[in-house]
Design a protein around this motif. Sequence first.
Motif, PDB file in Angstrom:
ATOM      1  N   PRO A   1      -7.892   5.654  -4.902  1.00 14.30           N
ATOM      2  CA  PRO A   1      -8.404   6.230  -3.657  1.00 14.30           C
ATOM      3  C   PRO A   1      -7.274   6.366  -2.643  1.00 14.30           C
ATOM      4  N   ALA A   2      -7.391   7.317  -1.758  1.00 16.33           N
ATOM      5  CA  ALA A   2      -6.349   7.512  -0.746  1.00 16.33           C
ATOM      6  C   ALA A   2      -6.212   6.289   0.148  1.00 16.33           C
ATOM      7  N   GLU A   3      -7.313   5.620   0.374  1.00 14.67           N
ATOM      8  CA  GLU A   3      -7.300   4.440   1.245  1.00 14.67           C
ATOM      9  C   GLU A   3      -7.048   3.190   0.419  1.00 14.67           C
ATOM     10  N   GLY A   4      -6.039   2.424   0.809  1.00 13.85           N
ATOM     11  CA  GLY A   4      -5.746   1.171   0.134  1.00 13.85           C
ATOM     12  C   GLY A   4      -6.636   0.050   0.640  1.00 13.85           C
TER      13      GLY A   4
ATOM     14  N   PRO B   1       2.764  -4.506 -11.746  1.00 13.44           N
ATOM     15  CA  PRO B   1       3.161  -3.141 -11.364  1.00 13.44           C
ATOM     16  C   PRO B   1       1.963  -2.205 -11.288  1.00 13.44           C
ATOM     17  N   ASP B   2       1.885  -1.477 -10.185  1.00 13.21           N
ATOM     18  CA  ASP B   2       0.849  -0.468  -9.947  1.00 13.21           C
ATOM     19  C   ASP B   2      -0.563  -1.049  -9.816  1.00 13.21           C
ATOM     20  N   GLN B   3      -0.682  -2.389  -9.821  1.00 14.37           N
ATOM     21  CA  GLN B   3      -2.000  -3.013  -9.656  1.00 14.37           C
ATOM     22  C   GLN B   3      -2.103  -3.838  -8.385  1.00 14.37           C
ATOM     23  N   GLY B   4      -0.989  -4.177  -7.806  1.00 15.88           N
ATOM     24  CA  GLY B   4      -1.041  -4.884  -6.540  1.00 15.88           C
ATOM     25  C   GLY B   4      -0.360  -6.236  -6.576  1.00 15.88           C
ATOM     26  N   THR B   5      -0.410  -6.902  -5.431  1.00 13.13           N
ATOM     27  CA  THR B   5       0.234  -8.201  -5.238  1.00 13.13           C
ATOM     28  C   THR B   5      -0.769  -9.151  -4.590  1.00 13.13           C
ATOM     29  N   ARG B   6      -0.695 -10.419  -4.986  1.00 12.05           N
ATOM     30  CA  ARG B   6      -1.586 -11.425  -4.398  1.00 12.05           C
ATOM     31  C   ARG B   6      -0.782 -12.675  -4.055  1.00 12.05           C
ATOM     32  N   PHE B   7      -0.918 -13.118  -2.815  1.00  8.76           N
ATOM     33  CA  PHE B   7      -0.350 -14.391  -2.383  1.00  8.76           C
ATOM     34  C   PHE B   7      -1.482 -15.413  -2.305  1.00  8.76           C
TER      35      PHE B   7
ATOM     36  N   ILE C   1       0.838  -1.202   0.000  1.00 12.58           N
ATOM     37  CA  ILE C   1       0.000   0.000   0.000  1.00 12.58           C
ATOM     38  C   ILE C   1       0.873   1.254   0.000  1.00 12.58           C
ATOM     39  N   GLU C   2       0.580   2.169  -0.917  1.00  7.96           N
ATOM     40  CA  GLU C   2       1.346   3.408  -0.998  1.00  7.96           C
ATOM     41  C   GLU C   2       0.799   4.449  -0.017  1.00  7.96           C
ATOM     42  N   ALA C   3       1.551   5.505   0.195  1.00  7.00           N
ATOM     43  CA  ALA C   3       1.089   6.646   0.997  1.00  7.00           C
ATOM     44  C   ALA C   3      -0.098   7.301   0.282  1.00  7.00           C
ATOM     45  N   PRO C   4      -0.996   7.940   1.019  1.00  4.69           N
ATOM     46  CA  PRO C   4      -2.190   8.533   0.401  1.00  4.69           C
ATOM     47  C   PRO C   4      -1.870   9.473  -0.759  1.00  4.69           C
ATOM     48  N   ALA C   5      -0.846  10.319  -0.626  1.00  4.66           N
ATOM     49  CA  ALA C   5      -0.514  11.258  -1.699  1.00  4.66           C
ATOM     50  C   ALA C   5      -0.110  10.520  -2.970  1.00  4.66           C
ATOM     51  N   GLN C   6       0.679   9.447  -2.815  1.00  5.36           N
ATOM     52  CA  GLN C   6       1.083   8.661  -3.977  1.00  5.36           C
ATOM     53  C   GLN C   6      -0.120   8.012  -4.658  1.00  5.36           C
ATOM     54  N   ARG C   7      -1.018   7.490  -3.852  1.00  9.22           N
ATOM     55  CA  ARG C   7      -2.195   6.824  -4.418  1.00  9.22           C
ATOM     56  C   ARG C   7      -3.055   7.830  -5.191  1.00  9.22           C
TER      57      ARG C   7
ATOM     58  N   GLN D   1       1.287  -0.972  -5.021  1.00 13.40           N
ATOM     59  CA  GLN D   1       2.222  -0.662  -6.097  1.00 13.40           C
ATOM     60  C   GLN D   1       2.797  -1.898  -6.765  1.00 13.40           C
ATOM     61  N   GLY D   2       2.540  -3.089  -6.227  1.00 13.11           N
ATOM     62  CA  GLY D   2       3.104  -4.292  -6.812  1.00 13.11           C
ATOM     63  C   GLY D   2       4.568  -4.464  -6.452  1.00 13.11           C
ATOM     64  N   ILE D   3       5.159  -5.528  -6.973  1.00 14.48           N
ATOM     65  CA  ILE D   3       6.564  -5.845  -6.681  1.00 14.48           C
ATOM     66  C   ILE D   3       7.404  -5.518  -7.911  1.00 14.48           C
ATOM     67  N   ASP D   4       8.451  -4.775  -7.692  1.00 14.24           N
ATOM     68  CA  ASP D   4       9.358  -4.385  -8.776  1.00 14.24           C
ATOM     69  C   ASP D   4      10.290  -5.557  -9.081  1.00 14.24           C
ATOM     70  N   ALA D   5      10.058  -6.226 -10.210  1.00 14.59           N
ATOM     71  CA  ALA D   5      10.866  -7.394 -10.565  1.00 14.59           C
ATOM     72  C   ALA D   5      12.329  -7.029 -10.779  1.00 14.59           C
ATOM     73  N   GLU D   6      12.591  -5.831 -11.276  1.00 14.81           N
ATOM     74  CA  GLU D   6      13.979  -5.431 -11.508  1.00 14.81           C
ATOM     75  C   GLU D   6      14.734  -5.241 -10.201  1.00 14.81           C
ATOM     76  N   ARG D   7      14.040  -4.786  -9.160  1.00 10.05           N
ATOM     77  CA  ARG D   7      14.687  -4.689  -7.840  1.00 10.05           C
ATOM     78  C   ARG D   7      15.093  -6.081  -7.354  1.00 10.05           C
ATOM     79  N   ILE D   8      14.225  -7.074  -7.602  1.00 10.58           N
ATOM     80  CA  ILE D   8      14.570  -8.448  -7.210  1.00 10.58           C
ATOM     81  C   ILE D   8      15.796  -8.913  -7.992  1.00 10.58           C
ATOM     82  N   ARG D   9      15.819  -8.629  -9.298  1.00  6.25           N
ATOM     83  CA  ARG D   9      16.951  -9.046 -10.125  1.00  6.25           C
ATOM     84  C   ARG D   9      18.259  -8.445  -9.598  1.00  6.25           C
TER      85      ARG D   9
END
Length: 747
Positions: free
Chosen positions: A350-353, A450-456, A338-344, A375-383
């Motif tokens: 919506p401000a609330e995630g 990216p920017d859509q979220g993450t699901r486990f 979840i991003e900060a309200p301003a980022q969202r 914001q999802g997981i940045d695959a390049e950061r993992i790489r």
Amino acid sequence: MSEDRMSHDSLRDRSLHDLFRMEAEAQRQVLTEGLLALERNPTAAATLEECMRAAHSLKGAARIVGLGAAVAVAHSMEDCLVEAQHDRLHLHRAIIDVLLRGVDLLGRIADTPAEAAATWANEEIEPVLTFRAALDAALAAPAPAADALEPAGDAAPAEAGEETEERVLRIAARNLHRMLGLASEALVESRWLDPYIRSLARVKELQRRSALALDQLAERNAGLAADAPSAELLARAQADLAEGQRLLGERVAALDAFDRRLAGVAHGLYDEALASHMRPFADGTRGFKRMVRDLARELGKEARLEIVGNRTPVDRDVLSRLEAPLGHLLRNAVDHGIEAPAQRLARGKPAEGEIRLEARHVSGRLEIRIGDDGQGIDAERIRRAVIARGLADADTAARFDHDELLEFLFLPGFTLRETVTDISGRGVGLDAVQNMAKQLHGNVRVFSQPDQGTRFQLQLPLTTSVLRALSVDIGGEAYAFPLARIVATALVSREQVRSLEGRQYFELGGREIGLVAAQQVLEGGDAAAAGAQLPVVVIGGAHGEHLYGLAVDRFGSVIELIVQPLDPRLGKVKDIAAGAILDDGTPVLIVDIDDLLRSIERLVAAGHLAQVRHQDSAGAAERKRVLVVDDSLTVRELQRKLIEAGGYAVEVAVDGMDGWNALRLGRFDLVVTDIDMPRMDGIELVELIKKDPRLRELPVMIVSYKDREEDRRRGLDAGADFYLSKAGFDEDALMQAVVDLVGGPLE
């Protein structure tokens, strides 16, 4: 809201402080869920009423126990809620924050041991004064112009569309396990009458034949000058036999009806015992909404948790292991997702995630999903992290696709955080989640955009007490392989088996599968010789790695087993996880797949893995195989010994159904069958064989006591190739018929 209902004797033995602690636990849950709902809809009348009653009840209970501090806190909360009920107070977030702190303080007081409870007798104790001051400040502060959250209607804490939860009874887990075991035994015992009823039905049939013979005798004597006493004796015998048939028929019918009722009761008891071992998913998620709300506030974010499937039944043992892994995944969602309200807002969100936790049953498994709209997981950061930690070089890491990169998140110690915080950064959470899933013979997967979220997504067994498994025979013993860990089953012909550097392989689905004799691995002895068709169970690791095909003697059926832990005095039994009882009362050992894979790897590494030997591997021609089907143990064994002595390989089946199962799984050159058998008689078996395209050319010999011409014609019309009467049974005639039908044993 559920509440524990204890028996009178159990409550009588508890102190007043223990009773207060039990009541406080239930009422604190009501208050927590209610206050979280009021934060979103401060005017919900039903929720306000429920929270007010909970605070009032706690105040009265605390006064009885003499906990003045709890009385003061509950009274202040009650006053605040009453003001809101009369529209004289708007419950904005600052007030909700303080009221939740009051709930925590009530829990702290209630959880204090009875011997130290006197410290809370004073209403003016410092924690109470601090709480009152904070509440007064929140009440005095002007309400925000508009809460960030819009009212959501008069929402109740319960999941929409679900009925109020039933009252539940608190019972020790060991008692539940014992009850489930007894229910399983009752199910087995309920089947005891079935063979007895079949035996009585056979007696009835013999009586019918005797009555028919007497009738024929009476007809023959009618034309003769028989003396009166003989005719009278014959008539009396006919009458007695008819009366015996009638009485036996009535008793068989009554016993059959009783057997059906007993089986129905046993099944009902089993189903109820199994259901009692389950708990609603909501029982394991009580504190999650509060945790997500508080953590988001701490991080300067806005997030809410939606829980779907509160009433989904989950095994108690599974549920008890879920709290920590789910808690970690939810904290990750707030902290990383979840991003900060301003980022969202800048991204058009919506401000609330929103974080969604869902439980449901899918294909006989429990599926749990934890997803966020962050914001999802940045695959390049993992790489980059993979390369920095030396887990792969740059060229190799560049070839990893998105899904392969996400799998690195589950490695022990792997983290994308550069600094450690109280919430994350140690790289132990996802590893623990995966370990929990493996221990329960389940799995966990991650999906991210990216920017859509993450699901486990976790897939776990519905229960650890009941196991769906495939039964097999290995070395004359029954074993069960957990169905969830079986990759495939196959009948492998000897032509499909190839050898490479002393190890055997076969191809399945385009993959080379190592062939292993299950008897050698499980019993530690030499592998038994196998027939032309190898029944093979393919197993592998939790993610499909290290595949091996275990050659077993025979496949059984897919069954549900009540798992019975082995006696702890045995310690860890190699390759075995637990035991169970089959429907017919036969004990079966449940295989520990992971342990079995380790045993195979040890044999491979040491070079001790024996090859699966075929019966003709030593240069001898394969013996022709005969299947003997007869429900009489004496007749069955006599025929087996005679035919084996003639140089043939013989397998036996106890009735037509057993024989049909053997034919579907194995290869035979001849079938020798009786006619009168339970479940499936010989005529039905012959008809099935001759209708099957694979088996229609298989020779079939009927050996029966029925020697009338119409019986012989009926058997031959069904498709039998030879009919031999047991009444005139002759060893030479039997063996000559076998030779005539399939030739000599080694031809």
